[in-house]
Design a protein around this motif. Structure first.
Motif, PDB file in Angstrom:
ATOM      1  N   ASN A 216     -27.880  21.117 -31.468  1.00 13.67           N
ATOM      2  CA  ASN A 216     -27.169  21.520 -30.258  1.00 13.67           C
ATOM      3  C   ASN A 216     -27.473  22.961 -29.859  1.00 13.67           C
ATOM      4  OD1 ASN A 216     -26.000  19.015 -29.969  1.00 13.67           O
ATOM      5  ND2 ASN A 216     -24.107  19.567 -31.027  1.00 13.67           N
TER       6      ASN A 216
ATOM      7  N   SER B  23     -30.701  17.090 -28.544  1.00 11.97           N
ATOM      8  CA  SER B  23     -29.248  17.181 -28.423  1.00 11.97           C
ATOM      9  C   SER B  23     -28.713  16.266 -27.322  1.00 11.97           C
ATOM     10  CB  SER B  23     -28.846  18.626 -28.126  1.00 11.97           C
ATOM     11  OG  SER B  23     -27.464  18.728 -27.869  1.00 11.97           O
TER      12      SER B  23
ATOM     13  N   ASN C 283     -18.287  19.463 -30.263  1.00 16.43           N
ATOM     14  CA  ASN C 283     -19.703  19.710 -29.976  1.00 16.43           C
ATOM     15  C   ASN C 283     -19.938  20.204 -28.560  1.00 16.43           C
ATOM     16  OD1 ASN C 283     -20.572  18.885 -32.588  1.00 16.43           O
ATOM     17  ND2 ASN C 283     -20.389  16.756 -31.947  1.00 16.43           N
TER      18      ASN C 283
ATOM     19  N   LEU D  63     -26.342  18.772 -36.776  1.00 17.00           N
ATOM     20  CA  LEU D  63     -25.802  18.708 -35.418  1.00 17.00           C
ATOM     21  C   LEU D  63     -25.731  20.095 -34.791  1.00 17.00           C
ATOM     22  CD1 LEU D  63     -24.774  16.464 -33.563  1.00 17.00           C
ATOM     23  CD2 LEU D  63     -22.457  16.987 -34.336  1.00 17.00           C
ATOM     24  N   GLU D  64     -25.290  21.080 -35.573  1.00 16.68           N
ATOM     25  CA  GLU D  64     -25.225  22.455 -35.070  1.00 16.68           C
ATOM     26  C   GLU D  64     -26.615  22.949 -34.656  1.00 16.68           C
ATOM     27  OE1 GLU D  64     -22.804  24.482 -34.446  1.00 16.68           O
ATOM     28  OE2 GLU D  64     -21.106  23.417 -35.307  1.00 16.68           O
TER      29      GLU D  64
ATOM     30  N   SER E  95     -16.721  23.761 -32.125  1.00 18.07           N
ATOM     31  CA  SER E  95     -18.022  23.749 -32.791  1.00 18.07           C
ATOM     32  C   SER E  95     -17.878  24.365 -34.172  1.00 18.07           C
ATOM     33  CB  SER E  95     -19.041  24.549 -31.975  1.00 18.07           C
ATOM     34  OG  SER E  95     -20.202  24.846 -32.728  1.00 18.07           O
TER      35      SER E  95
END
Length: 248
Positions: free
Chosen positions: A15, A58, A213, A11-12, A177
């Motif tokens: 994004n 994303s 996020n 996910l990091e 985050s």
């Protein structure tokens, strides 16, 4: 690496870059194509990202560079904020010395505080008045007034914080985050958040699920620097030991 940890890292990466390929993820995790595709399918079902042919894109918008007005923010996620505020207020104990950051959820905390002989420092005029009306001693920082967030910000406020050492502190944030930490759009406000956190023993970030996020322009603390109080831990963050859930 645990599956949830891999999800969080995927996910990091997505994004940060906006999009990523299966091949890039295979190299990043030294994992098979079937493993990565299975991860992306699962994360797409959980609404964490959007799976596309050959990779993923994303669902996070661009970096936020501007604060919403307080009146607009008060209308958002009311039930979640109220549950978080109640939970946070119950963490305050008799004789605590508390920093209360400007923000709509920290403001909601005030009506639920029941501890005795608590002293407060805040950078929000509204917070100071409400605390004083309820019989608490409240100190307000000096400095520049920021209309959008109704907060006192800037170098004077940072200097005023030098003399304080807090037992507990509660902060709002625009973004949460794993990699970018806690962020806010404006540097003068970030300076105050950063300094007040540095001078505090027990730190709590109040963040409804919509803040996860999201990334704003200025980082004021790392993800592990504080405990997060939220109502429902988003996928990719489950298993993080600094997240506390409040029931709605």
């Amino acid at each position: 690496m645990l599956t949830e940890e891999r999800y969080a890292r995927i996910l990091e990466l997505v994004n940060e870059r906006g999009s990523i390929t299966v091949a890039q993820l295979m190299q990043e995790f030294d994992a098979s194509e079937s493993t990565i595709r299975r991860d992306l399918n699962t994360m797409d079902r959980k609404d964490l990202l959007t799976k596309v042919h050959g990779g993923a894109i994303s669902r996070v918008s661009n970096v936020n560079t501007k604060d919403e007005e307080v009146l607009n923010r008060k209308a958002l996620n009311k039930n979640e904020k109220d549950a978080i505020a109640k939970f946070a207020a119950n963490l305050i104990e008799d004789d605590d010395f508390v920093y209360l950051d400007a923000g709509t959820t920290t403001e909601q905390m005030i009506e639920y505080i029941t501890a005795k002989n608590v002293h407060f420092v805040t950078n929000a005029i509204t917070h100071a008045k409400k605390l004083s009306d309820r019989g608490y001693t409240a100190y307000i920082l000096g400095g520049e007034f920021k209309s959008a967030t109704e907060a006192i910000v800037g170098e004077e406020a940072v200097e005023a914080l030098e003399k304080y050492n807090f037992t507990k502190g509660f902060w709002g944030t625009n973004g949460v985050s794993l990699k970018k930490g806690y962020t806010t759009p404006e540097i003068k406000e970030a300076m105050v958040k950063k300094k007040s956190m540095e001078n505090c023993k027990n730190k709590y970030i109040l963040a409804d699920p919509s803040k996860f996020n999201e990334i704003s322009s200025i980082k004021f603390a790392d993800f592990k620097d504080a405990k997060i109080i939220t109502t429902n831990t988003p996928g990719g963050y489950k298993g993080q030991n600094n997240i506390m859930e409040a029931c709605e």
